[in-house]
Design a protein around this motif. Structure first.
Motif, PDB file in Angstrom:
ATOM      1  N   LEU A  96     -33.327 -24.120 -16.380  1.00 46.81           N
ATOM      2  CA  LEU A  96     -33.473 -23.507 -17.762  1.00 46.81           C
ATOM      3  C   LEU A  96     -32.337 -22.703 -18.077  1.00 46.81           C
ATOM      4  O   LEU A  96     -31.711 -22.153 -16.965  1.00 46.81           O
ATOM      5  N   LEU A  97     -31.900 -22.942 -19.078  1.00 45.12           N
ATOM      6  CA  LEU A  97     -30.486 -22.251 -19.594  1.00 45.12           C
ATOM      7  C   LEU A  97     -30.769 -21.222 -20.622  1.00 45.12           C
ATOM      8  O   LEU A  97     -31.605 -21.505 -21.697  1.00 45.12           O
ATOM      9  N   VAL A  98     -30.016 -20.027 -20.624  1.00 45.20           N
ATOM     10  CA  VAL A  98     -30.060 -19.090 -21.624  1.00 45.20           C
ATOM     11  C   VAL A  98     -29.258 -19.281 -22.976  1.00 45.20           C
ATOM     12  O   VAL A  98     -27.875 -19.760 -22.427  1.00 45.20           O
ATOM     13  N   ALA A  99     -29.639 -19.696 -23.898  1.00 41.69           N
ATOM     14  CA  ALA A  99     -28.931 -20.365 -25.029  1.00 41.69           C
ATOM     15  C   ALA A  99     -27.968 -19.228 -25.511  1.00 41.69           C
ATOM     16  O   ALA A  99     -28.250 -17.825 -25.447  1.00 41.69           O
ATOM     17  N   ASP A 142     -22.483 -10.944 -23.954  1.00 41.41           N
ATOM     18  CA  ASP A 142     -23.793 -12.187 -23.813  1.00 41.41           C
ATOM     19  C   ASP A 142     -23.335 -13.036 -22.603  1.00 41.41           C
ATOM     20  O   ASP A 142     -24.116 -13.408 -21.760  1.00 41.41           O
ATOM     21  N   THR A 147     -23.167 -11.091 -19.215  1.00 45.92           N
ATOM     22  CA  THR A 147     -24.580 -11.056 -18.930  1.00 45.92           C
ATOM     23  C   THR A 147     -25.270 -12.202 -18.473  1.00 45.92           C
ATOM     24  O   THR A 147     -26.036 -12.046 -17.225  1.00 45.92           O
ATOM     25  N   HIS A 148     -25.366 -13.156 -19.260  1.00 45.41           N
ATOM     26  CA  HIS A 148     -26.169 -14.336 -19.010  1.00 45.41           C
ATOM     27  C   HIS A 148     -25.844 -15.683 -18.436  1.00 45.41           C
ATOM     28  O   HIS A 148     -26.498 -16.319 -17.785  1.00 45.41           O
ATOM     29  N   ARG A 149     -24.429 -15.887 -18.469  1.00 46.76           N
ATOM     30  CA  ARG A 149     -23.759 -17.204 -18.042  1.00 46.76           C
ATOM     31  C   ARG A 149     -22.745 -16.913 -17.004  1.00 46.76           C
ATOM     32  O   ARG A 149     -22.504 -17.810 -16.107  1.00 46.76           O
ATOM     33  N   ASN A 183     -22.946 -23.257 -18.801  1.00 47.60           N
ATOM     34  CA  ASN A 183     -22.892 -21.649 -18.586  1.00 47.60           C
ATOM     35  C   ASN A 183     -21.304 -21.396 -18.814  1.00 47.60           C
ATOM     36  O   ASN A 183     -20.812 -20.429 -18.325  1.00 47.60           O
TER      37      ASN A 183
END
Length: 513
Positions: free
Chosen positions: A195-198, A244, A247-249, A268
């Motif tokens: 699962l990847l955060v867009a 972003d 925080t996420h990648r 990522n």
């Protein structure tokens, strides 16, 4: 109408604190910006790249005007637009009668010379101010390079870490090591990236949409698509994109930064290079954000270091190489490569799954991450023997983050080994098995990466062995190529002939379309 100083702001200098703007007096000075067709046609520039520059320029001009500054802005569709920066500047000089011209050091040698010529033609002084956007000034890089028999990014990077106190514990690097690259080469395996955060994307506002419509109308035959355009084009958006990513990648960036997965263009990666290269983001704030995330325990050291190495190390290093070696660098071709770039690089229409995925993604988004560029599109061109100047023109044309100071050394030097080892200590060559190991592209592809000849042989693998055979005399003294060349020596004459014949057929067939 006359002014004291005409401050020239180029499309990759969108920083309100740029050196050229220091001492700006709204009562006496003007900012000059110009959109000209020549900057989109000197290479066959893809639509996303044209759009990101024009949209960012228009937003920046709007922000300066909101300060009360006078901005003399020439739009692409303005009547009488002459089409080149030099001619546009000459017209502005005749109309505004400035006493002097000021500019932050451009990012391209061609542009600098064009503007200097316009200034000379008008009999005006052109003050070129050092670009403080970068950690390392050009004189500082020249001092680093002076007296060294060989330049290597790793030593430059360590020097920059010490000088700027980045990821340092006292006088030692964090974690006791300068480089965690060996830990940053994992593949996703059969299960994929999970699962990847867009990433955060930015819907076009009214001003950006005007640019998109203009680009479609003015350059309808240029490659690429604007359907998914959502790049940051303002300072505010760029800062949001940085937050972003961190925080996420960034936490997952390090381990899998070299991995690829079809249909997943972002993974990522940071997607910050266009914002940095437009100067919407300062690399200092980018590095500081990554380091802070590590020190606060939000990001592993290997991820923070791997990312910071790209910004503080590699990005600064290639700029130094570019300005130290230009203009002659553009003509280097150490391996004597003369093959034309396959036409399908502009369409993605190839049966090779890895290339089809990387090219389609590039044309759709104006983006591919560094391993797709180095070890898929770049690798194939190198193995095929494409003229490095043609490869350079393609990379400069298609990527939204392409400014020549960063693109040319990465392409001609690192990717194509056109400089004979100045940028890279060896040619980065591999067979199709590398792509099989680092991605899922080979699954279901009609070509077998384990085969170099015969029906279904992978063109990468065929051309890999052909490359080593052809360049064995040139590379035999390169210690980093010793293992690969030792494997070549095991090939008998019949195998060599079969490989050469298949490689020749690939070139004549339009390189395995």
């Amino acid at each position: 109408m006359s002014c004291r100083r005409l401050v020239l702001v180029l499309g990759d200098q969108l920083d309100a604190d740029a050196p050229a703007l220091e001492g700006f007096d709204p009562a006496q000075d003007r900012v000059w910006m110009a959109e000209v067709a020549g900057e989109s046609t000197h290479v066959w520039t893809a639509k996303p790249r044209i759009a990101v520059f024009l949209a960012a320029m228009r937003h920046f001009a709007q922000a300066l005007a909101a300060r009360g500054w006078t901005v003399d802005y020439l739009r692409l569709d303005a009547a009488g637009n002459p089409g080149t920066l030099g001619e546009a500047l000459a017209q502005a000089i005749a109309r505004l009668a400035p006493r002097e011209l000021v500019i932050t050091h451009p990012g391209e040698h061609r542009v600098l010379e064009m503007l200097r010529e316009a200034a000379r033609g008008a009999g005006l002084p052109l003050e070129v101010r050092e670009d403080t956007h970068f950690f390392c000034s050009l004189p500082e890089f020249a001092a680093h390079a002076r007296g060294r028999r060989q330049l290597r990014m790793e030593f430059f990077y360590r020097e920059q870490r010490r000088r700027h106190g980045v990821l340092m514990d006292g006088d030692q690097p964090c974690g006791g090591r300068w480089n965690f690259d060996a830990e940053n080469r994992a593949s996703f395996g059969h299960e994929g990236p999970g699962l990847l955060v867009a990433p955060l994307r930015f819907a076009p506002d009214t001003l950006t949409q005007e640019v998109l419509d203009l680009v479609e109308a003015r350059f309808p035959d240029h490659p690429g698509s604007l359907q998914d355009f959502s790049w940051p084009v303002t300072r505010k958006q760029a800062r949001e994109a940085l937050h972003d990513f961190v925080t996420h990648r960034l936490p997952e960036f390090g381990l899998w930064q070299d991995a690829m997965w079809t249909g997943e263009p972002w993974l990522n990666h940071s997607l910050l290079s266009s914002a940095m290269n437009l100067h919407l983001l300062d690399p200092r704030e980018v590095v500081a954000a990554a380091e802070a995330a590590y020190r606060e325990g939000r990001v592993p050291l290997a991820s923070a270091e791997g990312f910071i190495r790209q910004v503080l190390g590699w990005r600064e290093y290639v700029r130094g190489i570019y300005w130290m070696e230009m203009p002659g660098y553009l003509e280097r071709n150490a391996l004597g490569a003369t093959q034309p770039l396959p036409a399908w690089y502009w369409t993605g229409d190839t049966a090779m799954a890895c290339l089809r995925d990387a090219l389609t993604q590039t044309l759709r988004h104006g983006y591919a991450h560094h391993i797709q560029r180095l070890m898929v599109t770049g690798l194939y061109a190198l193995l095929l023997g494409v003229d490095p100047k043609q490869v350079h023109a393609w990379y400069l044309a298609v990527y939204v983050d392409a400014v020549e100071w960063v693109e040319l050394p990465n392409t001609l030097g690192m990717s194509q080994y056109g400089d004979g080892g100045l940028m890279a200590s060896k040619p980065y060559v591999a067979s199709g098995k590398y792509i099989q190991r680092m991605s899922n592209a080979c699954k279901g592809c009609r070509y077998d990466p384990a085969r170099s000849t015969g029906e279904g042989a992978c063109p990468f693998t065929t051309l890999y062995w052909d490359f080593l055979i052809r360049h064995e005399p040139t590379l035999k003294n390169n210690q980093r190529m010793a293992m690969q060349l030792k494997n070549v020596q095991r090939l008998d004459d019949a195998q060599r002939q079969q490989i050469a014949a298949r490689a020749s057929a690939l070139r004549h067939e339009g390189a395995a379309k």
